[in-house]
Motif scaffolding. Structure first.
Motif, PDB file in Angstrom:
ATOM      1  N   ALA A  91       0.850  -1.187   0.000  1.00  0.00           N
ATOM      2  CA  ALA A  91       0.000   0.000   0.000  1.00  0.00           C
ATOM      3  C   ALA A  91       0.887   1.240   0.000  1.00  0.00           C
ATOM      4  N   ILE A  92       0.570   2.197  -0.877  1.00  0.00           N
ATOM      5  CA  ILE A  92       1.343   3.434  -0.983  1.00  0.00           C
ATOM      6  C   ILE A  92       0.390   4.604  -1.181  1.00  0.00           C
ATOM      7  N   GLU A  93       0.931   5.810  -1.133  1.00  0.00           N
ATOM      8  CA  GLU A  93       0.211   7.020  -1.519  1.00  0.00           C
ATOM      9  C   GLU A  93       0.971   7.643  -2.670  1.00  0.00           C
ATOM     10  N   SER A  94       0.246   8.150  -3.647  1.00  0.00           N
ATOM     11  CA  SER A  94       0.888   8.775  -4.801  1.00  0.00           C
ATOM     12  C   SER A  94       0.381  10.201  -4.981  1.00  0.00           C
ATOM     13  N   PHE A  95       1.306  11.101  -5.253  1.00  0.00           N
ATOM     14  CA  PHE A  95       1.005  12.466  -5.669  1.00  0.00           C
ATOM     15  C   PHE A  95       1.475  12.574  -7.105  1.00  0.00           C
ATOM     16  N   TYR A  96       0.649  13.095  -7.991  1.00  0.00           N
ATOM     17  CA  TYR A  96       1.018  13.220  -9.398  1.00  0.00           C
ATOM     18  C   TYR A  96       0.145  14.279 -10.047  1.00  0.00           C
ATOM     19  N   ARG A  97       0.611  14.761 -11.172  1.00  0.00           N
ATOM     20  CA  ARG A  97      -0.167  15.722 -11.946  1.00  0.00           C
ATOM     21  C   ARG A  97      -0.884  14.960 -13.051  1.00  0.00           C
ATOM     22  N   TRP A  98      -2.198  15.142 -13.175  1.00  0.00           N
ATOM     23  CA  TRP A  98      -2.987  14.475 -14.199  1.00  0.00           C
ATOM     24  C   TRP A  98      -4.036  15.455 -14.700  1.00  0.00           C
ATOM     25  N   GLU A  99      -4.040  15.656 -16.007  1.00  0.00           N
ATOM     26  CA  GLU A  99      -4.987  16.549 -16.660  1.00  0.00           C
ATOM     27  C   GLU A  99      -5.006  17.935 -16.007  1.00  0.00           C
ATOM     28  N   GLY A 100      -3.805  18.438 -15.727  1.00  0.00           N
ATOM     29  CA  GLY A 100      -3.638  19.798 -15.233  1.00  0.00           C
ATOM     30  C   GLY A 100      -3.845  20.007 -13.755  1.00  0.00           C
ATOM     31  N   ALA A 101      -4.121  18.968 -13.001  1.00  0.00           N
ATOM     32  CA  ALA A 101      -4.351  19.127 -11.565  1.00  0.00           C
ATOM     33  C   ALA A 101      -3.494  18.139 -10.779  1.00  0.00           C
ATOM     34  N   VAL A 102      -3.065  18.558  -9.602  1.00  0.00           N
ATOM     35  CA  VAL A 102      -2.309  17.667  -8.727  1.00  0.00           C
ATOM     36  C   VAL A 102      -3.291  16.717  -8.047  1.00  0.00           C
TER      37      VAL A 102
END
Length: 105
Positions: free
Chosen positions: A37-48
């Protein structure tokens, strides 16, 4: 000693991760798949975005990397799945042989 690789991907939840892991092992594309289990932060379609995910680490042979990656992409629920492989160094030789044996056609 046979070369061993780890192929990584992430899935949205534990049921999806378990289903994919089982399929990959049943098809002999991976000798072993570990889930975390992890947490991910990423940019997708212009939003974090910030989402929980499950990371899969799939162990396979050098010869099996391409087929494993293709299967992950074909079965993955994401439009753009992260799928990448790393060659593992210093693998315990009997373990490397087990991976090779379990992913042989």
């Amino acid at each position: 000693m046979p070369a061993t690789h780890a192929v990584f991907t992430t899935l949205p939840d534990l049921p999806a991760a378990r289903a994919l892991a089982r399929t990959l092992v049943e098809r002999r594309l991976a000798a072993c798949v570990q889930l975390s289990a992890i947490e991910s932060f990423y940019r997708w379609e212009g939003a974090v975005q910030h989402e929980p995910e499950v990371r899969l680490v799939c162990k396979t042979s050098a010869a099996g990397v391409a087929a494993l990656q293709q299967a992950i992409v074909a079965l993955h629920p994401y439009a753009l799945p992260a799928v990448y492989a790393l060659q593992l160094d210093g693998v315990h030789p009997p373990y490397a042989q087990w991976v090779a044996d379990e992913t042989a056609p």
